[in-house]
Motif scaffolding. Sequence first.
Motif, mmCIF file in Angstrom:
data_model
loop_
_atom_site.group_PDB
_atom_site.id
_atom_site.type_symbol
_atom_site.label_atom_id
_atom_site.label_comp_id
_atom_site.label_asym_id
_atom_site.label_seq_id
_atom_site.Cartn_x
_atom_site.Cartn_y
_atom_site.Cartn_z
ATOM 1 N N MET A 121 0.855 -1.189 0.000
ATOM 2 C CA MET A 121 0.000 0.000 0.000
ATOM 3 C C MET A 121 0.890 1.238 0.000
ATOM 4 O O MET A 121 1.971 1.232 0.571
ATOM 5 C CB MET A 121 -0.881 0.034 1.254
ATOM 6 N N LEU A 122 0.367 2.303 -0.634
ATOM 7 C CA LEU A 122 1.066 3.582 -0.643
ATOM 8 C C LEU A 122 0.036 4.693 -0.548
ATOM 9 O O LEU A 122 -0.951 4.690 -1.279
ATOM 10 C CB LEU A 122 1.882 3.752 -1.931
ATOM 11 N N TRP A 123 0.274 5.638 0.347
ATOM 12 C CA TRP A 123 -0.526 6.860 0.450
ATOM 13 C C TRP A 123 0.458 8.013 0.526
ATOM 14 O O TRP A 123 1.494 7.919 1.196
ATOM 15 C CB TRP A 123 -1.388 6.848 1.710
ATOM 16 N N PHE A 124 0.161 9.094 -0.190
ATOM 17 C CA PHE A 124 0.993 10.283 -0.042
ATOM 18 C C PHE A 124 0.163 11.535 -0.259
ATOM 19 O O PHE A 124 -0.880 11.517 -0.918
ATOM 20 C CB PHE A 124 2.210 10.272 -0.976
ATOM 21 N N ALA A 125 0.640 12.641 0.319
ATOM 22 C CA ALA A 125 -0.005 13.946 0.179
ATOM 23 C C ALA A 125 1.052 15.026 0.342
ATOM 24 O O ALA A 125 2.016 14.858 1.093
ATOM 25 C CB ALA A 125 -1.104 14.126 1.222
ATOM 26 N N SER A 126 0.851 16.107 -0.390
ATOM 27 C CA SER A 126 1.758 17.243 -0.271
ATOM 28 C C SER A 126 0.998 18.509 -0.625
ATOM 29 O O SER A 126 0.213 18.530 -1.574
ATOM 30 C CB SER A 126 2.959 17.087 -1.206
ATOM 31 N N THR A 127 1.224 19.555 0.160
ATOM 32 C CA THR A 127 0.692 20.883 -0.152
ATOM 33 C C THR A 127 1.897 21.806 -0.279
ATOM 34 O O THR A 127 2.732 21.869 0.624
ATOM 35 C CB THR A 127 -0.255 21.374 0.963
ATOM 36 N N ALA A 142 3.781 10.710 3.697
ATOM 37 C CA ALA A 142 3.498 9.435 3.040
ATOM 38 C C ALA A 142 3.532 8.295 4.042
ATOM 39 O O ALA A 142 4.183 8.387 5.088
ATOM 40 C CB ALA A 142 4.512 9.173 1.935
ATOM 41 N N LYS A 143 2.818 7.233 3.681
ATOM 42 C CA LYS A 143 2.860 5.963 4.412
ATOM 43 C C LYS A 143 2.903 4.870 3.361
ATOM 44 O O LYS A 143 2.173 4.931 2.367
ATOM 45 C CB LYS A 143 1.622 5.773 5.282
ATOM 46 N N ALA A 144 3.758 3.882 3.586
ATOM 47 C CA ALA A 144 3.879 2.794 2.618
ATOM 48 C C ALA A 144 4.366 1.532 3.307
ATOM 49 O O ALA A 144 5.006 1.590 4.359
ATOM 50 C CB ALA A 144 4.851 3.176 1.506
ATOM 51 N N THR A 145 4.055 0.406 2.700
ATOM 52 C CA THR A 145 4.638 -0.873 3.085
ATOM 53 C C THR A 145 5.493 -1.324 1.919
ATOM 54 O O THR A 145 5.237 -0.976 0.765
ATOM 55 C CB THR A 145 3.562 -1.932 3.385
ATOM 56 N N PHE A 146 6.543 -2.081 2.214
ATOM 57 C CA PHE A 146 7.434 -2.554 1.169
ATOM 58 C C PHE A 146 8.192 -3.757 1.703
ATOM 59 O O PHE A 146 8.209 -4.016 2.897
ATOM 60 C CB PHE A 146 8.415 -1.449 0.739
ATOM 61 N N GLY A 147 8.842 -4.467 0.824
ATOM 62 C CA GLY A 147 9.670 -5.595 1.229
ATOM 63 C C GLY A 147 10.033 -6.442 0.031
ATOM 64 O O GLY A 147 9.792 -6.064 -1.111
ATOM 65 N N PHE A 148 10.619 -7.603 0.325
ATOM 66 C CA PHE A 148 11.050 -8.509 -0.738
ATOM 67 C C PHE A 148 11.195 -9.901 -0.148
ATOM 68 O O PHE A 148 11.269 -10.083 1.072
ATOM 69 C CB PHE A 148 12.366 -8.034 -1.355
ATOM 70 N N SER A 164 7.671 -1.055 7.019
ATOM 71 C CA SER A 164 6.796 0.069 6.687
ATOM 72 C C SER A 164 7.596 1.353 6.858
ATOM 73 O O SER A 164 8.504 1.426 7.673
ATOM 74 C CB SER A 164 5.544 0.076 7.563
ATOM 75 N N LEU A 165 7.227 2.326 6.038
ATOM 76 C CA LEU A 165 7.899 3.607 6.147
ATOM 77 C C LEU A 165 6.865 4.711 6.221
ATOM 78 O O LEU A 165 5.726 4.554 5.794
ATOM 79 C CB LEU A 165 8.881 3.838 4.997
ATOM 80 N N MET A 172 11.872 10.927 6.251
ATOM 81 C CA MET A 172 11.443 9.532 6.205
ATOM 82 C C MET A 172 11.867 8.790 7.464
ATOM 83 O O MET A 172 12.995 8.926 7.940
ATOM 84 C CB MET A 172 12.044 8.822 4.994
ATOM 85 N N THR A 173 10.943 7.984 7.992
ATOM 86 C CA THR A 173 11.212 7.103 9.122
ATOM 87 C C THR A 173 10.859 5.687 8.695
ATOM 88 O O THR A 173 9.764 5.441 8.194
ATOM 89 C CB THR A 173 10.350 7.485 10.341
ATOM 90 N N ILE A 174 11.793 4.763 8.870
ATOM 91 C CA ILE A 174 11.552 3.358 8.581
ATOM 92 C C ILE A 174 11.449 2.646 9.916
ATOM 93 O O ILE A 174 12.363 2.736 10.746
ATOM 94 C CB ILE A 174 12.671 2.754 7.716
ATOM 95 N N ALA A 175 10.326 1.949 10.120
ATOM 96 C CA ALA A 175 10.107 1.240 11.384
ATOM 97 C C ALA A 175 11.131 0.113 11.529
ATOM 98 O O ALA A 175 11.575 -0.459 10.530
ATOM 99 C CB ALA A 175 8.691 0.674 11.419
#
Length: 184
Positions: A121-127, A142-148, A164-165, A172-175
């Motif tokens: 999943m990916l969500w992002f927003a910018s003003t 932004a919020k996203a999940t990623f991996g391999f 997740s980031l 950016m913060t990576i959990a």
Amino acid sequence: GSAQGDISLAVKDSIIDVMAKQIAVKNLALSYPNQPSFRQEYMNIAFSGRFDTKNKISNIEKITIDSPQIKLDGKLTNAETGSNIKTEASFKADYNLAAASSLISSFMPEGFTAAGTRSDMLWFASTYPKQQPALFKSNLNAKATFGFDSAQYMGLNIGKTDFSLQMNRGLMTIAPFSTTVNNG
């Protein structure tokens, strides 16, 4: 490549409604400088949206991209609000990472390769000020999940990894996450 499909338009005053039930794309190739080309034998694209030309609002209510190795569903809005532009999007992506790697390679360290089938999943927003579009990135949330399933980097063989980031105004913060390296 080539594309074939029907697009319907409905125009009333400054409002344009657009819909495409299916656009068939064959032999798609996207090339970036110094990157391998992204190729798909075929892809189907569908979307619906509303564009308000008077108020400068674009709203893609639904976009779907479907190919053998990538499936993407999402929405995107872009609106001028006074002297600012607000952009927001959310996407769900199911994809083969090896096939999509040429699309995301510019975001990865040089020499990093990864493989696996993902559902992220990916969500992002910018003003940002419309006179300064370069500030899009520094105002990005932004919020996203990623991996391999597996990856290689600098002689390291990395095992299955999920993380997740989150971005808050460009930071950016990576959990924290755990994985195996070189079967360890």
